[in-house]
Write an enzyme that holds these catalytic residues in place. Structure first.
Site, mmCIF file in Angstrom:
data_model
loop_
_atom_site.group_PDB
_atom_site.id
_atom_site.type_symbol
_atom_site.label_atom_id
_atom_site.label_comp_id
_atom_site.label_asym_id
_atom_site.label_seq_id
_atom_site.Cartn_x
_atom_site.Cartn_y
_atom_site.Cartn_z
ATOM 1 N NE ARG A 47 -0.010 -3.010 1.320
ATOM 2 C CZ ARG A 47 0.204 -2.105 0.371
ATOM 3 N NH1 ARG A 47 -0.791 -1.574 -0.269
ATOM 4 N NH2 ARG A 47 1.432 -1.736 0.063
ATOM 5 C CG HIS A 52 -1.266 -4.470 -3.619
ATOM 6 N ND1 HIS A 52 -2.574 -4.306 -3.243
ATOM 7 C CD2 HIS A 52 -1.299 -4.966 -4.885
ATOM 8 C CE1 HIS A 52 -3.370 -4.666 -4.250
ATOM 9 N NE2 HIS A 52 -2.615 -5.075 -5.249
ATOM 10 C CE1 TYR A 88 3.543 1.181 -1.058
ATOM 11 C CE2 TYR A 88 4.336 0.180 -3.089
ATOM 12 C CZ TYR A 88 3.637 0.077 -1.907
ATOM 13 O OH TYR A 88 3.033 -1.099 -1.563
#
Lengths: 399, 333
Positions: free
Chosen positions: A266, A270, A279
């Site tokens: 990805r 998100h 993160y």
């Protein structure tokens, strides 16, 4: 499954996912063909490439529209175009398409209009409706739940003796959900034509693949339930198409389910409400940029003389023109006076009296009010719940 | 089935007859669930159906409530009419992840495009001296979900008619079967009878002094309590059997309460958040009905504690003493 497919199943070491199987791939990262003959005719690959570019360009445009407050939250498919176009292009129109919430590429491929995608992203149910005769399900947000719908659909096809399967999309995170395991087991025991298509994009919001499950391949879970699982390089549109092609054919032939784990990444957020800088590292993102599915396919086609910069420019211009038209159409629709009372109309096939009474009550309450969000002015998606909102908010004054 | 009268059925046999007739009538109807095939269900509601209709239409599934309902959602979209069984409503929580997010919303999500003719059957309620989790009354978890139809019959006759209606309905139906009366009594049930209309309450006893609103196994218990009170005091008690909890038929209740001026609701579910609260709210919202009240509204429900193990279940459930006691108290006001 991999063994039955044309071409080698272990042309190269797996990219990064680890585990004890080797993802199948036909193209290396520079678009070099790793097998002796092309698995698909060039014209078909050009078609798939066009769909990938269209998905990516529209995805990027949606992100901008979201940042401008013209649409709400959505989950971009950036980086996963080969996994999506490669798999959906291996399905027939008579096969059921059961998406999660990130399958923009698949939906467009199946014939969803940009206008519809936009309306849904504007918070209007009008956008989640396909043609009634279609075998496309709408976006499903609770993670993994849609896998059981694919089970039921494949089951219905079996009952009706139709040669059709169901492909269900989910991510690496969803494999931790009980219902995905339940659905895999159902499909195995009842021998149903479901293709469990896992886009292992390495991240479930902030939870990395390694924290979701041990480094055993996710595809390996199928083995324990008695059916085949295979890993494929999800950024190689040719390999994905070949693997899913075999799996879907098995599904239609009544040979039961297959699990396909497409190793991908990805590359974006998100959803538009997410900030990956919290993160994951830029280095990691860059390492996947080199494996980009579109670059790989384009280089391959260029090497074969089937694509060039001029064609690319013409494609982009055509997509831009389409987007401009569709965005205008969606915004016009929203501005044309969307009826808020329609929320009452599809709760039941037959509206019960108490609901009709509530509808009438609401009609009275809404009279003269512009209550549909976005109809006249941009808005901030997320409202006061948006991350960062508190920091930006002014102190409340004591009165 | 008793030898003397083949149409005098228990609720279990009435449900079985309804299923068999509907499967006969419409080949899209299927039964699926845990132990519904060879075993005929742990209460035998689906007894012999697999023999009659084959293993494709009466299916013993893996043990997974979530997927049983989720697969039913897919089956419905694919053109079938699944009737799935949750072995006990206490295990239906696992399926909530399908019922609320998907089954109840697919019609709206697709603006009428994908209907959900699914019936989720679940034995519910207590009073059978069973293990933990086998006696729950969880109707409110489903009554509060827009898009669902929630039914609860009160005996063989209504079970037969309502299940037929549920199977023919285009809406997703939660069908609670009060298991304590599965074999408690018999009623006359026709062959190839009509469905009982969804959304219609029934006055099971007419009266003028007090309206009792109840459903499921509490209908019979309320009748017994009313018998006692009427015998002792001569009071005339009207009993309304709701049958459909959602969409509820408010008119029968409103007309009755406007007439009697008194209302007691009896239900098996715990008091707080129970359906009595909704009924009372409706009464209070209606000027004419509210103004006709002659006594405070009252309810007899289970206590707000987890369902106890069976040694204490008679202390937990509304019994005739408590129900009759409340009737007398309300009548005395």
């Amino acid at each position: 499954v991999a063994k039955k497919t044309a071409g080698p199943s272990n042309a190269e070491a797996p990219p990064k996912a680890g585990g004890d199987t080797t993802p199948m791939r036909f193209l290396d990262e520079d678009g070099k063909l790793l097998v002796s003959s092309p698995p698909l005719p060039d014209a078909r690959v050009v078609e798939l490439y066009r769909h990938m570019v269209r998905a990516r360009r529209f995805d990027a445009r949606l992100l901008k529209l979201q940042r401008q407050g013209r649409i709400g939250t959505f989950a971009p498919c950036f980086g996963q175009e080969a996994a999506q176009i490669g798999s959906i292009s291996a399905c027939e129109k008579t096969d059921w398409f059961v998406p999660s919430f990130r399958e923009l590429g698949c939906a467009l491929y199946r014939g969803a209009s940009m206008r519809g995608v936009l309306l849904y992203a504007m918070g209007l149910e009008e956008g989640s409706v396909g043609p009634p005769e279609s075998r496309d399900l709408p976006i499903s947000i609770p993670v993994g739940g849609q896998s059981s719908h694919a089970v039921g659909l494949a089951w219905a096809m079996k009952m009706k003796k139709e040669k059709a399967g169901a492909i269900v999309y989910f991510g690496d995170g969803a494999t931790s959900e009980g219902v995905v395991h339940e659905s895999m087991n159902f499909a195995a025991v009842l021998k149903l034509g479901v293709v469990f298509f896992c886009q292992n994009n390495q991240w479930a919001i902030s939870t990395p693949r390694r924290q979701q499950a041990t480094d055993k391949p996710l595809a390996g879970r199928a083995e324990a339930l008695g059916f085949s699982g295979v890993q494929v390089d999800g950024n190689d549109v040719l390999a994905v198409n070949a693997v899913v092609g075999v799996a879907m054919e098995r599904a239609r032939e009544g040979k039961g389910p297959t699990f396909v784990e497409a190793i991908t990444y990805r590359r974006g957020v998100h959803t538009t409400a997410d900030d990956p800088r919290v993160y994951r590292s830029e280095d990691e993102e860059k390492s996947w940029e080199k494996k980009d599915p579109l670059d790989r396919c384009r280089k391959y086609l260029e090497k074969r003389g089937a694509w060039d910069a001029k064609k690319e420019a013409a494609l982009e211009a055509a997509i831009d023109e389409e987007m401009t038209k569709e965005i205008q159409a969606a915004e016009d629709y929203r501005a044309s006076g969307v009826n808020p009372l329609e929320m009452f109309d599809y709760v039941y096939v037959q509206m019960p009296p108490y609901l009709l009474a509530q509808r009438q009550e609401a009609e009275e309450a809404f009279r003269g009010r512009a209550i549909v969000l976005g109809a006249s002015a941009p808005y901030k998606p997320g409202g006061a719940a948006a991350v960062g909102q508190l920091e930006e908010a002014p102190e409340e004054k004591a009165s | 089935v008793s030898a003397a009268n083949p149409n005098s059925l228990t609720m279990v046999d009435a449900l079985n007859r309804a299923l068999a007739e509907e499967m006969e009538r419409d080949e899209r109807v299927m039964c699926l669930g845990e132990d519904v095939g060879v075993d005929g269900g742990v209460f035998r509601v689906t007894r012999d159906l697999q023999k009659k209709f084959g293993k494709d239409r009466v299916v013993d599934t893996p043990l997974a409530e979530h997927c049983i309902v989720g697969a039913s959602v897919g089956l419905a979209i694919g053109g079938m009419r699944p009737v799935c069984e949750m072995q006990f409503s206490g295990f239906m929580n696992f399926a909530y992840g399908q019922i609320q997010p998907h089954m109840s919303r697919f019609l709206g999500r697709t603006r009428g495009g994908r209907r959900m003719p699914v019936v989720v059957r679940a034995p519910s309620g207590g009073g059978i001296r069973a293990l933990e989790h086998h006696c729950e009354s969880e109707e409110m978890s489903y009554v509060s979900v827009p898009g669902l139809v929630v039914l609860m019959p009160s005996g063989p006759r209504t079970a037969y008619g309502l299940l037929k209606a549920a199977i023919r309905s285009e809406e997703p139906v939660i069908f609670f079967e009060p298991k304590s009366i599965y074999r408690a009594f018999r009623e006359e049930v026709p062959v190839d009878g009509d469905p009982f209309p969804i959304g219609k309450a029934e006055i099971v006893r007419e009266g003028t002094d007090l309206t009792v609103v109840t459903w499921g196994a509490m209908v019979r218990r309320s009748k017994e309590a009313a018998d006692r009170v009427t015998k002792e005091t001569g009071a005339s008690i009207e009993i309304v059997d709701l049958l459909t909890l959602k969409p509820m038929d408010p008119e029968v209740v409103m007309t009755s309460v406007a007439k009697t001026g008194r209302c007691v609701v009896v239900h098996e579910a715990p008091r707080t958040g129970g359906f009595a609260g909704e009924i009372f709210a409706r009464i209070c919202e209606r000027d004419d009905v509210f103004m006709s009240l002659r006594a405070p509204l009252a309810r007899v429900a289970s206590y707000d504690v987890p369902y106890p193990l069976f040694a204490r279940e008679n202390a937990y459930l509304p019994d005739i003493e408590r129900i009759a006691g409340q009737f007398q108290k309300t009548l005395a006001t």
